[in-house]
Design a protein around this motif. Structure first.
Motif, PDB file in Angstrom:
ATOM      1  N   LEU A  19       0.811  -1.207   0.000  1.00 56.71           N
ATOM      2  CA  LEU A  19       0.000   0.000   0.000  1.00 56.71           C
ATOM      3  C   LEU A  19       0.850   1.265   0.000  1.00 56.71           C
ATOM      4  CD1 LEU A  19      -2.770  -0.991   2.572  1.00 56.71           C
ATOM      5  CD2 LEU A  19      -3.205  -0.284   0.209  1.00 56.71           C
ATOM      6  N   VAL A  20       0.397   2.272  -0.718  1.00 54.63           N
ATOM      7  CA  VAL A  20       0.928   3.626  -0.638  1.00 54.63           C
ATOM      8  C   VAL A  20      -0.094   4.537   0.026  1.00 54.63           C
ATOM      9  CG1 VAL A  20       1.756   5.605  -1.987  1.00 54.63           C
ATOM     10  CG2 VAL A  20       2.350   3.283  -2.690  1.00 54.63           C
ATOM     11  N   PHE A  21      -1.382   4.293  -0.272  1.00 56.03           N
ATOM     12  CA  PHE A  21      -2.472   5.087   0.313  1.00 56.03           C
ATOM     13  C   PHE A  21      -3.694   4.200   0.471  1.00 56.03           C
ATOM     14  CE2 PHE A  21      -6.496   7.242  -0.551  1.00 56.03           C
ATOM     15  CZ  PHE A  21      -6.525   8.181   0.460  1.00 56.03           C
ATOM     16  N   ARG A  22      -4.450   4.468   1.540  1.00 56.22           N
ATOM     17  CA  ARG A  22      -5.741   3.806   1.734  1.00 56.22           C
ATOM     18  C   ARG A  22      -6.675   4.790   2.409  1.00 56.22           C
ATOM     19  NH1 ARG A  22      -7.086  -1.681   5.179  1.00 56.22           N
ATOM     20  NH2 ARG A  22      -6.009  -0.507   6.803  1.00 56.22           N
ATOM     21  N   GLY A  23      -7.849   5.006   1.813  1.00 49.95           N
ATOM     22  CA  GLY A  23      -8.793   5.953   2.382  1.00 49.95           C
ATOM     23  C   GLY A  23      -9.941   6.212   1.432  1.00 49.95           C
ATOM     24  N   SER A  24     -10.524   7.404   1.527  1.00 50.11           N
ATOM     25  CA  SER A  24     -11.693   7.749   0.718  1.00 50.11           C
ATOM     26  C   SER A  24     -11.533   9.135   0.106  1.00 50.11           C
ATOM     27  CB  SER A  24     -12.970   7.711   1.569  1.00 50.11           C
ATOM     28  OG  SER A  24     -13.217   6.409   2.052  1.00 50.11           O
ATOM     29  N   PHE A  25     -12.281   9.358  -0.979  1.00 44.52           N
ATOM     30  CA  PHE A  25     -12.297  10.640  -1.679  1.00 44.52           C
ATOM     31  C   PHE A  25     -13.720  11.179  -1.781  1.00 44.52           C
ATOM     32  CE2 PHE A  25      -8.240   9.066  -3.034  1.00 44.52           C
ATOM     33  CZ  PHE A  25      -7.475  10.191  -3.341  1.00 44.52           C
ATOM     34  N   GLN A  26     -13.802  12.467  -1.866  1.00 48.68           N
ATOM     35  CA  GLN A  26     -15.055  13.129  -2.197  1.00 48.68           C
ATOM     36  C   GLN A  26     -14.721  14.271  -3.154  1.00 48.68           C
ATOM     37  OE1 GLN A  26     -17.227  15.093   1.036  1.00 48.68           O
ATOM     38  NE2 GLN A  26     -19.149  14.368   0.133  1.00 48.68           N
ATOM     39  N   LYS A  27     -15.238  14.186  -4.379  1.00 52.68           N
ATOM     40  CA  LYS A  27     -14.950  15.173  -5.416  1.00 52.68           C
ATOM     41  C   LYS A  27     -13.441  15.382  -5.583  1.00 52.68           C
ATOM     42  CE  LYS A  27     -19.339  17.621  -5.059  1.00 52.68           C
ATOM     43  NZ  LYS A  27     -20.028  18.917  -4.825  1.00 52.68           N
ATOM     44  N   ASP A  28     -12.736  14.270  -5.722  1.00 49.89           N
ATOM     45  CA  ASP A  28     -11.287  14.260  -5.972  1.00 49.89           C
ATOM     46  C   ASP A  28     -10.444  14.689  -4.776  1.00 49.89           C
ATOM     47  OD1 ASP A  28     -10.966  13.131  -8.428  1.00 49.89           O
ATOM     48  OD2 ASP A  28     -10.668  14.985  -9.524  1.00 49.89           O
ATOM     49  N   LEU A  29     -11.023  14.848  -3.607  1.00 52.96           N
ATOM     50  CA  LEU A  29     -10.284  15.288  -2.421  1.00 52.96           C
ATOM     51  C   LEU A  29     -10.330  14.204  -1.356  1.00 52.96           C
ATOM     52  CD1 LEU A  29      -8.799  17.812  -1.223  1.00 52.96           C
ATOM     53  CD2 LEU A  29     -10.988  18.399  -0.151  1.00 52.96           C
ATOM     54  N   ARG A  30      -9.171  13.929  -0.748  1.00 58.12           N
ATOM     55  CA  ARG A  30      -9.145  12.950   0.340  1.00 58.12           C
ATOM     56  C   ARG A  30      -9.983  13.446   1.513  1.00 58.12           C
ATOM     57  NH1 ARG A  30      -2.751  11.537   0.838  1.00 58.12           N
ATOM     58  NH2 ARG A  30      -2.618  13.786   0.995  1.00 58.12           N
ATOM     59  N   VAL A  31     -10.772  12.544   2.084  1.00 55.88           N
ATOM     60  CA  VAL A  31     -11.631  12.898   3.215  1.00 55.88           C
ATOM     61  C   VAL A  31     -11.566  11.793   4.258  1.00 55.88           C
ATOM     62  CG1 VAL A  31     -13.236  14.310   1.843  1.00 55.88           C
ATOM     63  CG2 VAL A  31     -13.670  11.856   2.102  1.00 55.88           C
ATOM     64  N   GLY A  32     -11.887  12.178   5.511  1.00 57.30           N
ATOM     65  CA  GLY A  32     -12.003  11.197   6.577  1.00 57.30           C
ATOM     66  C   GLY A  32     -10.688  10.597   7.008  1.00 57.30           C
ATOM     67  N   LEU A  33     -10.765   9.385   7.524  1.00 57.18           N
ATOM     68  CA  LEU A  33      -9.586   8.675   8.019  1.00 57.18           C
ATOM     69  C   LEU A  33      -8.792   8.129   6.839  1.00 57.18           C
ATOM     70  CD1 LEU A  33      -8.290   7.797  10.743  1.00 57.18           C
ATOM     71  CD2 LEU A  33      -9.520   5.635  10.491  1.00 57.18           C
ATOM     72  N   ALA A  34      -7.477   8.359   6.851  1.00 54.47           N
ATOM     73  CA  ALA A  34      -6.645   7.934   5.726  1.00 54.47           C
ATOM     74  C   ALA A  34      -5.300   7.442   6.219  1.00 54.47           C
ATOM     75  CB  ALA A  34      -6.452   9.092   4.739  1.00 54.47           C
ATOM     76  N   GLU A  35      -4.711   6.532   5.447  1.00 53.30           N
ATOM     77  CA  GLU A  35      -3.357   6.030   5.702  1.00 53.30           C
ATOM     78  C   GLU A  35      -2.465   6.378   4.521  1.00 53.30           C
ATOM     79  OE1 GLU A  35      -4.500   1.905   8.136  1.00 53.30           O
ATOM     80  OE2 GLU A  35      -4.021   1.851   5.994  1.00 53.30           O
TER      81      GLU A  35
END
Length: 330
Positions: A108-124
């Protein structure tokens, strides 16, 4: 490391010359293509189709498209860093869970969520050694604020506190109660399992970002590093009783990081021009910089923030040096 470990070598410090650059824990995820893409033939239909789109810069999109835009689950390959981002798109924008994988697609390099191309919430966001910054991102999609954690590559040692755009600012060492990074799923389903690890703070005082310069080694020379403290200790060398040596506290796995090397940031020209007896505790960082632990900081009663300079040269060696982006030291 001064003592034989009975197993293959363990990297004993944080710096070596000509090592490949690390992606910083603060690094952004892969670039996305423009909102409206222009393949050789743009398909215009309201029904999703599956296909492959190759962009002029070498980027490749595979997955579901609608009206010429990624829509649904798609993979985006970035030729610049060879990573692949797998995510859910909505009319050309990332909206939903996403994972970014390295060139081998095994880490993994990144794990998380997006909203309208922007990272949101909890991320690694992971570094090249498997360490990870984890926490809630801010309105700009960055790890900025309090209660953010850097978990070291062992998955059990951490720094918890304040970060600015993914860079550690100040906090406390901690022990993670349940190792989870090593078993993190590489799929979109794994995003649903994201949670802030539970931890117990150590008794080590608060540490802060403390990057060395040419004139200053550090502001907290006697505050130890928990990760290092669990793995190595300084004792009289078995090679020379008038010297200190660096010894393993426990069995170390082959390739396990076990100690850090930090110092004043000198130039090669400066170090080469002086009497070599002043270079006993120097280590090349890169083509421009040499790390130097001044003689006044060599004794353990003067400097224990890191101990890599206590490793002695001996053949056959059982340790090697490599580059590591240490949160306080950088």
């Amino acid at each position: 490391v001064d003592s034989p470990l009975g197993s293959p070598a363990c990297p004993a410090a944080m710096k070596r010359p000509a090592a490949r650059p690390l992606r910083r824990p603060a690094g952004h995820v892969a670039k996305r293509p423009a909102r409206r893409m222009t393949p050789a033939e743009t398909v215009s239909t309201s029904a999703p189709i599956h296909g492959v789109m190759e962009l002029p810069g070498g980027e490749v999109l595979r997955g579901s498209f609608r009206d010429g835009l990624p829509h649904g689950e798609c993979e985006y390959f970035d030729p610049e860093d060879k990573t692949t981002l797998v995510g859910i798109y909505d009319c050309g924008q990332l909206n939903g869970p996403a994972v970014q994988l390295d060139e081998t697609r095994s880490r993994l390099v990144f794990r998380g969520s997006f909203q309208k191309d922007l990272r949101v919430g909890l991320a690694e966001v992971y570094d090249d050694y498997g360490g990870c910054v984890i926490g809630e991102v801010d309105g700009a999609g960055e790890h900025s604020g309090d209660n953010i954690m850097y978990v070291f590559p062992d998955g059990l040692t951490a720094l918890v506190g304040t970060f600015q755009e993914g860079e550690f600012q100040r906090g406390r060492y901690a022990t993670v109660l349940h190792e989870g990074l090593a078993t993190a799923k590489l799929t979109l389903e794994g995003v649903n399992e994201l949670c802030m690890p539970e931890y117990v703070l150590s008794q080590i005082p608060e540490v802060h970002r403390d990057v060395s310069t040419r004139e200053k080694l550090c502001n907290q020379p006697l505050v130890p590093d928990l990760y290092e403290e669990l793995r190595v200790e300084v004792r009289k060398s078995r090679m020379n009783s008038e010297m200190d040596g660096l010894f393993a506290r426990r069995s170390l796995k082959a390739g396990e990081l076990c100690s850090w090397y930090n110092g004043l940031r000198c130039t090669h020209e400066e170090v080469d021009a002086r009497d070599w007896r002043w270079n006993d505790a120097t280590m090349t960082l890169d083509a421009e910089t040499v790390l130097d632990v001044p003689a006044a900081f060599v004794p353990v009663d003067a400097f224990t923030a890191c101990l890599g300079h206590k490793a002695n040269h001996h053949k056959p060696n059982n340790a090697t040096y490599d580059v590591f982006d240490h949160p306080p030291f950088e």
